[in-house]
Scaffold this active site. Structure first.
Site, short mmCIF file in Angstrom:
data_model
loop_
_atom_site.label_atom_id
_atom_site.label_comp_id
_atom_site.label_asym_id
_atom_site.label_seq_id
_atom_site.Cartn_x
_atom_site.Cartn_y
_atom_site.Cartn_z
N ARG A 107 0.61 -1.33 -0.13
CA ARG A 107 -0.03 0.22 0.05
C ARG A 107 0.86 1.16 -0.09
NH1 ARG A 107 -4.56 0.11 4.42
NH2 ARG A 107 -5.19 1.85 3.03
N CYS A 150 -1.19 5.96 9.21
CA CYS A 150 -1.49 4.47 8.57
C CYS A 150 -2.44 4.87 7.53
CB CYS A 150 -1.81 3.49 9.49
SG CYS A 150 -3.54 4.18 10.29
#
Length: 281
Positions: free
Chosen positions: A178, A236
């Protein structure tokens, strides 16, 4: 609070629960994109634990501030008081074992001024593996008196995160793919904040779900530049797994700020720059 007092082992918690002043227990089981975990709590939880819903009670409504923006402070305080949280009584938070949701509750309580909150290392899985009892009996907590006072932990907004990526150390706690922008299953754009370093929080725990020893965590973070007094921040996807990395840094003896909006807030604004690939820039 010393670094290692941020977590507690299953055996140490069992001894405290059998003692004269047991801590308040919060069950924060949660699955990203999964079903609500209240039925799992009802089926079996630590005796005396109160269930807290991350999506509804540890976050505000999703929107421009991200998928899990910080909850309204007064509403969060009311939730904690209903769960029996008092300002001077220790609190232990646990989840199903991953530790992310428990860390979110830990961070919120710490940020709002509670100084005696810890995460059960390894969560419910570690508790049952150690022979700990679970029960389906409902818990009726005594009303607590906790009054939140925000600001006791470092908090970043988007501009602060961008500045820290340039001038300090900004860690990206998501999975490496990611960060690199190879996949993005949730948010509108893949990639990372320019200047941020890939530091998946899954690498902070072993196969058993327990945190690595403090010395190993310190070595890991030192290798990422989080040593020698440099300011450190973490983000995050939506401020949940990032809280877990802040907790790991705490165990290592390193203070860090959390960018609560994280990538879900950052990527929602097309004016913000996006980097892809393995390099920070």
């Amino acid at each position: 609070m010393t670094a290692n007092s941020a977590i507690v082992s299953a055996s140490a918690l069992a001894a405290e629960l059998a003692g004269p002043r047991p801590p308040v227990l919060l069950d924060v089981r949660w699955q990203l994109g999964g079903p609500n975990q209240r039925p799992a709590y009802d089926a079996g939880h630590l005796p005396g634990a109160v269930y807290v819903d991350l999506d509804r009670e540890l976050a505000g409504p999703p929107g421009a501030g991200g998928r899990h923006p910080l909850p309204d402070t007064e509403e969060f305080g009311a939730v904690m008081r209903r769960a029996g949280v008092c300002g001077e009584v220790p609190v232990v938070v646990y989840d199903g074992g991953q530790g992310w949701a428990a860390a979110r509750a830990w961070w919120l309580l710490r940020w709002t001024g509670h100084t005696r909150v810890r995460v059960l290392d390894g969560g419910l899985a570690a508790w049952t593996a150690a022979g700990g009892e679970v029960t389906s009996e409902p818990t009726a907590p005594v009303q607590g008196d906790f009054k939140p006072t925000p600001g006791a932990m470092g908090l970043l907004d988007a501009d602060g995160a961008a500045a820290l990526a340039r001038e300090g150390v900004l860690l990206d706690a998501r999975a490496g793919e990611r960060y690199r922008g190879e996949v993005e299953p949730i948010d509108p754009v893949g990639g990372h904040i320019p200047g941020a370093l890939s530091a998946p929080t899954t690498d902070n725990t072993g196969p058993d779900g327990l945190f690595l020893p403090a010395a190993e965590l310190r070595a890991r973070f030192a290798g990422l530049g989080a040593a020698g007094g440099a300011p450190v921040g973490v983000y995050c996807g939506s401020g949940v797994s990032g809280a877990h990395e802040v907790l790991a840094l705490e165990v290592a003896g390193i203070g860090a700020a959390l960018y609560a909006g994280s990538w879900s807030e950052w990527s929602a604004d097309p004016r913000r720059p996006v980097a892809t690939g393995p390099d920070p820039q």
